[in-house]
Design a protein around this motif. Sequence first.
Motif, mmCIF file in Angstrom:
data_model
loop_
_atom_site.group_PDB
_atom_site.id
_atom_site.type_symbol
_atom_site.label_atom_id
_atom_site.label_comp_id
_atom_site.label_asym_id
_atom_site.label_seq_id
_atom_site.Cartn_x
_atom_site.Cartn_y
_atom_site.Cartn_z
ATOM 1 N N VAL A 49 0.071 -6.761 4.390
ATOM 2 C CA VAL A 49 0.308 -5.318 4.503
ATOM 3 C C VAL A 49 -0.598 -4.561 3.539
ATOM 4 O O VAL A 49 -1.238 -3.561 3.910
ATOM 5 C CB VAL A 49 1.784 -4.976 4.229
ATOM 6 C CG1 VAL A 49 1.986 -3.459 4.231
ATOM 7 C CG2 VAL A 49 2.684 -5.621 5.275
ATOM 8 N N PHE A 50 -0.662 -5.008 2.288
ATOM 9 C CA PHE A 50 -1.518 -4.342 1.309
ATOM 10 C C PHE A 50 -2.987 -4.402 1.729
ATOM 11 O O PHE A 50 -3.733 -3.421 1.581
ATOM 12 C CB PHE A 50 -1.345 -4.974 -0.070
ATOM 13 C CG PHE A 50 -0.115 -4.510 -0.801
ATOM 14 C CD1 PHE A 50 0.042 -3.182 -1.156
ATOM 15 C CD2 PHE A 50 0.895 -5.401 -1.131
ATOM 16 C CE1 PHE A 50 1.177 -2.748 -1.824
ATOM 17 C CE2 PHE A 50 2.036 -4.984 -1.799
ATOM 18 C CZ PHE A 50 2.177 -3.655 -2.149
ATOM 19 N N ALA B 22 -2.322 -0.543 12.763
ATOM 20 C CA ALA B 22 -1.756 -1.769 12.204
ATOM 21 C C ALA B 22 -1.080 -1.502 10.865
ATOM 22 O O ALA B 22 0.012 -2.020 10.592
ATOM 23 C CB ALA B 22 -2.845 -2.823 12.048
ATOM 24 N N ALA B 23 -1.710 -0.677 10.016
ATOM 25 C CA ALA B 23 -1.139 -0.364 8.701
ATOM 26 C C ALA B 23 0.195 0.354 8.841
ATOM 27 O O ALA B 23 1.156 0.050 8.118
ATOM 28 C CB ALA B 23 -2.121 0.490 7.898
ATOM 29 N N VAL C 291 -4.256 -4.573 4.778
ATOM 30 C CA VAL C 291 -4.502 -3.662 5.900
ATOM 31 C C VAL C 291 -4.386 -2.207 5.458
ATOM 32 O O VAL C 291 -5.189 -1.348 5.865
ATOM 33 C CB VAL C 291 -3.536 -3.971 7.062
ATOM 34 C CG1 VAL C 291 -3.696 -2.953 8.183
ATOM 35 C CG2 VAL C 291 -3.785 -5.370 7.601
ATOM 36 N N ASP C 292 -3.419 -1.884 4.596
ATOM 37 C CA ASP C 292 -3.245 -0.505 4.133
ATOM 38 C C ASP C 292 -4.472 -0.008 3.374
ATOM 39 O O ASP C 292 -4.994 1.081 3.649
ATOM 40 C CB ASP C 292 -2.004 -0.409 3.235
ATOM 41 C CG ASP C 292 -0.705 -0.420 4.023
ATOM 42 O OD1 ASP C 292 -0.771 -0.398 5.260
ATOM 43 O OD2 ASP C 292 0.372 -0.473 3.395
ATOM 44 N N PHE C 293 -4.927 -0.784 2.396
ATOM 45 C CA PHE C 293 -6.078 -0.359 1.602
ATOM 46 C C PHE C 293 -7.358 -0.331 2.443
ATOM 47 O O PHE C 293 -8.196 0.563 2.272
ATOM 48 C CB PHE C 293 -6.258 -1.279 0.395
ATOM 49 C CG PHE C 293 -5.289 -1.004 -0.718
ATOM 50 C CD1 PHE C 293 -5.410 0.144 -1.490
ATOM 51 C CD2 PHE C 293 -4.241 -1.873 -0.997
ATOM 52 C CE1 PHE C 293 -4.505 0.414 -2.521
ATOM 53 C CE2 PHE C 293 -3.339 -1.616 -2.020
ATOM 54 C CZ PHE C 293 -3.472 -0.465 -2.785
ATOM 55 N N ALA C 294 -7.497 -1.276 3.357
ATOM 56 C CA ALA C 294 -8.665 -1.283 4.240
ATOM 57 C C ALA C 294 -8.656 -0.069 5.161
ATOM 58 O O ALA C 294 -9.697 0.541 5.416
ATOM 59 C CB ALA C 294 -8.695 -2.581 5.054
ATOM 60 N N ALA C 295 -7.469 0.299 5.664
ATOM 61 C CA ALA C 295 -7.360 1.470 6.546
ATOM 62 C C ALA C 295 -7.760 2.743 5.810
ATOM 63 O O ALA C 295 -8.450 3.612 6.371
ATOM 64 C CB ALA C 295 -5.929 1.585 7.082
#
Length: 298
Positions: free
Chosen positions: A186-187, A53-54, A189-193
């Motif tokens: 987006v931020f 997703a990221a 999901v990116d940081f969580a990934a």
Amino acid sequence: MGECRIALMRKSILADGTILLVAVLWGAGYPVSDFLLQEMGPLWLSAIRLGIAALVMTVLFRERIARVERRLLLPAAGAGIVIAALFLLQILGLLYTTPGRQAFIAGTNVVMVPLLYSALYRKRPAIPGLLAALLCSAGLMVMAFTPGMSFNRGDALSCLLALSIALDILVIGHLCRVMDPMALAVFQVDFAALAVGSAALLFEPLPKVSLSLPGWAGLLYLVFGLTLFAFWAQNTAQKFADETHAAVLLSLEGPFGYILSVAAGREPLSGQVLFGGIVILAGVFLSVWSESIRRKKK
């Protein structure tokens, strides 16, 4: 003036419908995640879901990300950490409890939201909204537990999940009004990934590459339906919804999750579900009524 008021009401109604759709999607995520745990470890399941997703979101919305003010990067990163905690607590909790029970317990975030909002902003919560939250929470607990049922570690993790969801609703409610909702998603999901992927590399062996056909279908649903679409939809809709009202509508993920778990054969049907569902619906109707009055006054 009248046209502006009508336009605002339409946006509010659309926002409510979108939040209800997100509740359905999140509810379906419990039995799907429970099924996928049979094919891979919990950390890698979350890491793969968030990682795909990221990547997709970052490529598609790179121009909107570039326009975000630097001062908002740290709060957006914090929102991502909340999402990482949310994903880990959900998937680890499912190792020890059923998806239906987790959905109900997680739904008790509805009563945490107005209390946390009051503590953070030093504002007294609206009485109708608080009553609606209490009714929904009571209904969820009726549906989750039966006499003599033990409280296990999965239920404890689900309680922490409820707290994480409440914090997520408050964080989104604030940030989506000061930055682009899609860029915020987006931020998050990116940081969580990054956080979940690091945990998977440290604590779990690499997963097998091959999945069953239902497994691939479930993973695609988690990535595109429950992550890509649901994050964008919730972030966008909460620009036009009070945090407590949004939490009440999202609490319906518990009943939706239970119904879909029963339909998928992951959960037995219980007679007390009807009573708990009636209590929850009473809370939802009270919230919708009080929110409509607040919007008319506004």
